[in-house]
Design a protein around this motif. Structure first.
Motif, PDB file in Angstrom:
ATOM      1  N   LEU A 507       0.762  -1.315   0.053  1.00  8.95           N
ATOM      2  CA  LEU A 507       0.013   0.026   0.107  1.00  8.95           C
ATOM      3  C   LEU A 507       0.908   1.283   0.003  1.00  8.95           C
ATOM      4  CD1 LEU A 507      -2.656  -1.158   2.485  1.00  8.95           C
ATOM      5  CD2 LEU A 507      -3.017  -0.859   0.176  1.00  8.95           C
ATOM      6  N   GLU A 508       1.887   1.263   0.829  1.00 10.04           N
ATOM      7  CA  GLU A 508       2.823   2.537   0.764  1.00 10.04           C
ATOM      8  C   GLU A 508       3.571   2.623  -0.634  1.00 10.04           C
ATOM      9  OE1 GLU A 508       4.202   3.004   5.531  1.00 10.04           O
ATOM     10  OE2 GLU A 508       5.527   1.497   4.169  1.00 10.04           O
ATOM     11  N   ALA A 509       3.838   1.418  -1.126  1.00 15.94           N
ATOM     12  CA  ALA A 509       4.774   1.617  -2.277  1.00 15.94           C
ATOM     13  C   ALA A 509       3.866   2.200  -3.591  1.00 15.94           C
ATOM     14  CB  ALA A 509       5.137   0.367  -2.851  1.00 15.94           C
ATOM     15  N   VAL A 510       2.605   1.890  -3.553  1.00 14.89           N
ATOM     16  CA  VAL A 510       1.746   2.398  -4.565  1.00 14.89           C
ATOM     17  C   VAL A 510       1.032   3.663  -4.286  1.00 14.89           C
ATOM     18  CG1 VAL A 510      -0.347   1.704  -5.909  1.00 14.89           C
ATOM     19  CG2 VAL A 510       1.432   0.007  -5.267  1.00 14.89           C
ATOM     20  N   ALA A 511       0.759   4.038  -2.975  1.00 13.53           N
ATOM     21  CA  ALA A 511       0.062   5.032  -2.706  1.00 13.53           C
ATOM     22  C   ALA A 511       0.677   6.556  -3.326  1.00 13.53           C
ATOM     23  CB  ALA A 511       0.254   5.389  -0.931  1.00 13.53           C
ATOM     24  N   PRO A 512      -0.541   7.338  -3.704  1.00 10.98           N
ATOM     25  CA  PRO A 512      -2.046   7.290  -3.373  1.00 10.98           C
ATOM     26  C   PRO A 512      -2.786   6.651  -4.358  1.00 10.98           C
ATOM     27  CG  PRO A 512      -1.265   9.223  -4.614  1.00 10.98           C
ATOM     28  CD  PRO A 512       0.003   8.478  -4.568  1.00 10.98           C
ATOM     29  N   LEU A 513      -2.245   5.587  -5.291  1.00 13.81           N
ATOM     30  CA  LEU A 513      -2.738   4.907  -6.202  1.00 13.81           C
ATOM     31  C   LEU A 513      -3.719   3.699  -5.334  1.00 13.81           C
ATOM     32  CD1 LEU A 513      -0.185   4.545  -9.176  1.00 13.81           C
ATOM     33  CD2 LEU A 513      -2.249   6.235  -8.785  1.00 13.81           C
TER      34      LEU A 513
END
Length: 798
Positions: A507-513
């Motif tokens: 989740l962190e690697a992709v955020a805010p996607l």
């Protein structure tokens, strides 16, 4: 079974002899030897005067003798019948056995004239087929009048089935040129199914199980002395295992029963095993291949024995051979000295085989089993590795160490390409590289049609390592996060904390996607090693949401981990797999609320994420309106939806080629889901493989899908296709496709759409690449085999 239907003693003997014959054919070193074994052994087994094999040459429209026992050797390559001529032509044309106790005069005279032999009266001929194409005819003849019985027909048919795959390979590799075409022949190709698009060329490396001795190929050893040392070490370890097992069972088994272990030890000490294998190593075969040759030779004597007890001793020897192999070859069949460009080959390749191979050198994949929707195909597409699957009963071991071309666009394999074909293949590969370079320029551009309709392209993922790939191609987020991959990494169910850590990283690697986390989806063709399931029909069994609802403790652990990981980020979305109706949705939503409230009570500021469900089973399609009122979004899994709508197991080699995502029933189901989501005002996506094909993506766009989730490797191709068309045209295309009655017609419509949009270079699983090996074949005059173009189009693969 009725008493009168049971095999007699003579029939039992025939069946045993047939089994031995099949094993001998399987172990034959080359095609010519296999054919000779078939005709010679069949002549004795069926007590006939002659047995012959004809090959069908479609390009020359004739059937020609390539092996015989009972006729003069000079008939090989000389006796032939044109299409539709004589009894051989009738067998091939009808693709059915013909059984005559007295051959009519005209066919009889023609055969006598060509063969120069005396008269034959009894005749039984059966077709040799592979993937629905007639490749030849297997015939037995009797000089006296004889009516062959049903058991005779069954035996001959069994042998013909055994020969089909081997002949298809021999045709493609050119091994039969000297037999049926003395003037030489261009090589053909082996026909399978498209697994992953692209063209690759390299050296075949066969992957085999460390306990499947029969699948071990021959290879030239780099260092025979080292191979010998490894062999002796492996034998010593097996001897130690046997001694330890015998000691452990002391007091449990009688002395007579334990004597069997002494016999095993004596066998391993005998020169027939070790020294014979060493001799073969120094005759230019590596240790596993030499061991296979020795064990096969040793067990052949036992297999020929009529006594059932003694025949079983052959199985004991094979077991010892497999134990030696297990110590001799741990893990995959690949080695540290593999070639720089590998075509990985196996009877049933899987993700583990690919993971154990040197990834930087794997250029293509070939699997005898599987379909375009199997997990190997999905993984290959995700990694951008061309793949051909479902090629059937082909002697893959003969491809080991050979130069091989993989055409994943068409689903064809070219063994040992000639220089002209190789030159054309190299040119096409360079063009593929150029296309990939062009596609990189699209990274930061929106997936928007020429008339302004935007599509959101997400990627499918399962590992944190997938994130750099999705970012590199400009993904709009993770449309499908396969959480089961996390569970497969453990030898037990991962704890809440272990899951939370992985989900947080993603989740962190992709955020805010956004990240659509699919809850645990195992069972069926995705078993967990620590949750063994034995089900008669696993694809209709305990899988997906059914399993987790039956184990709420597991489900709540995963939900709590996901909600904790989402704290402070807010980009988590939950996706429920294999939902079949309203009751399952309501029960699941209750558990999600329970996990949410638990965390709030513990002082964790979690938020309830949007919840969507996978549309994968027909019942969900027909309750789409009711389901849409209860969830926040839909995501259609076209792989499973097509499988269940068409009642075709996508992992079943016998039927997987019939699984077509362009079937009108599938398209109408998709239209129904889009209509239901539109009325409810809920977004709907597609995360199946249909979305990753450029032509399929355009059809989905026309049907009304605005969210597609694909592998990172194919996302740029799909984006290029979307940016090259008008949405209004695609909507019209979809309306037209919905009126068509056959997948072939829909496919032709899509192919023409790609061509009109100048997208011939994109290719894919649904559409045919405009520049494939087909052009190289045309340039070199390579004949198509097996079958005809008309037959291929009829089957709907183009």
């Amino acid at each position: 079974m009725d008493m009168h239907d049971r095999p007699t003693g003579g029939e039992h003997s025939k069946l045993a002899s047939l089994a031995r014959l099949i094993r001998e054919v399987d172990s034959a070193p080359d095609m010519e030897t296999a054919l000779r074994v078939v005709v010679e052994r069949t002549r004795v087994l069926m007590a006939v005067d002659a047995c012959s094999i004809y090959f069908t040459e479609h390009e020359r429209r004739r059937h020609v003798v390539v092996a015989t026992a009972g006729l003069a050797p000079t008939v090989v390559g000389q006796v032939q019948f044109g299409f539709g001529k004589g009894l051989i032509g009738r067998v091939a044309e009808s693709a059915l056995p013909i059984n005559l106790e007295h051959v009519p005069e005209a066919p009889h005279q023609e055969f006598v004239r060509q063969s120069g032999s005396g008269p034959f009266h009894g005749f039984l001929g059966v077709p040799i087929t592979h993937r629905g194409e007639v490749l030849g005819v297997l015939v037995v003849r009797q000089r006296v009048v004889r009516r062959f019985d049903d058991a005779d027909t069954a035996i001959l048919t069994t042998l013909a089935v055994q020969l089909g795959g081997a002949i298809a390979y021999a045709r493609a590799s050119g091994d039969l040129c000297g037999l049926c075409r003395p003037d030489g022949a261009e090589r053909g190709w082996i026909e399978g199914l498209p697994g992953a698009p692209g063209i690759a060329m390299g050296t075949g490396v066969v992957v085999f199980s460390s306990t499947d001795l029969a699948a071990v190929p021959n290879r030239k050893p780099e260092d025979p002395r080292m191979e010998e040392q490894h062999l002796r070490q492996a034998v010593t370890r097996v001897q130690e295992e046997i001694r330890q097992l015998s000691a452990d069972l002391d007091g449990t088994l009688s002395a007579a029963d334990r004597a069997l272990f002494d016999a095993y030890a004596l066998i391993l000490d005998s020169p027939e095993i070790v020294e014979a294998t060493v001799a073969r190593i120094h005759q230019e075969n590596w240790a596993p291949g030499a061991l296979r040759q020795t064990i096969e030779g040793y067990t052949r004597h036992f297999d020929a024995m009529e006594d059932p007890y003694l025949r079983e001793r052959g199985a004991d020897i094979r077991g010892l051979g497999n134990r030696i192999l297990a110590h001799l070859r741990g893990g995959s069949g690949t080695t540290g000295d593999d070639p720089s460009s590998i075509i990985l080959i196996g009877h049933q390749l899987n993700a583990i085989d690919l993971g154990l191979a040197p990834r930087d050198r794997v250029r293509g994949l070939i699997s005898a089993e599987g379909s375009s929707l199997s997990h190997l195909s999905i993984l290959a597409r995700a990694l951008g590795i061309p793949a051909v699957v479902g090629i059937g009963r082909i002697p893959l071991e003969h491809l080991d160490g050979q130069e091989v071309v993989v055409d994943g666009n068409r689903g064809w394999v070219y063994p040992r390409p000639n220089p002209t074909l190789r030159q054309e293949i190299e040119r096409l590969i360079r063009e593929e590289w150029g296309l990939e370079s062009d596609l990189k320029t699209l990274r930061d551009l929106p997936a928007k049609t020429l008339d302004g309709m935007e599509v959101f392209l997400h990627t499918n993922a399962g590992l944190i390592a997938d994130v750099p790939l999705m970012m590199a191609v400009g993904s709009a987020g993770i449309g499908l996060f396969r959480s089961e991959l996390l569970f497969m990494r453990y030898d037990r169910f991962p704890s809440e904390q272990e899951q939370m850590k992985v989900y947080r990283q993603m989740l962190e690697a992709v955020a805010p996607l956004p990240v659509n986390l699919r809850t645990l989806d195992v069972g069926g063709d995705k078993p967990l090693p620590y949750l063994p399931l034995v089900e008669r029909n696993p694809m209709l069994g305990w899988r997906g949401i059914r399993l987790t609802l039956d184990h709420p403790e597991l489900f709540l652990t995963q939900l709590r981990a996901a909600l904790r990981a989402n704290v402070g980020l807010g980009n988590l979305r939950l996706l429920l797999p294999m939902v079949n109706g309203v009751a399952e949705v309501e029960e699941t939503l209750t558990l999600i609320d329970q996990a949410h409230h638990q965390l709030l009570e513990e002082g964790i500021a979690s938020s309830r994420p949007p919840v969507g469900l996978m549309i994968e089973v027909p019942s969900a399609v027909y309750q789409a309106e009711e389901l849409a009122r209860r969830v926040d979004f839909f995501s259609v899994g076209t792989n499973d939806l097509a499988q269940y709508l068409l009642a075709i197991d996508r992992g079943n080699l016998h039927v997987s080629q019939r699984l077509d995502p362009l079937h009108p029933a599938v398209l109408r189901a998709l239209w129904h889901v889009v209509d239901a989501s539109r009325q409810a005002g809920k977004p709907v996506a597609v995360c199946g493989e249909m979305a990753g094909d450029p032509a399929g993506a355009l059809l989905l766009l026309g049907l009304g899908f605005r969210h597609l989730s694909v592998s990172a490797a194919v996302l740029p191709r799909v984006k290029w296709a979307i940016r090259s068309v008008d949405f209004s045209h695609m909507a019209s295309l979809a309306r037209q496709a919905l009126t068509l009655e056959k997948p072939e017609a829909i496919r032709r419509l899509l192919e023409q759409t790609l061509k009109d949009a100048g997208l011939d270079r994109l290719g894919g699983a649904v559409s045919e690449n405009g520049k494939t090996v087909r052009e190289a074949r045309a340039a070199t005059g390579t004949p198509r085999y097996p079958g005809s173009t008309a037959k291929k189009e009829q089957r709907g693969h183009d």
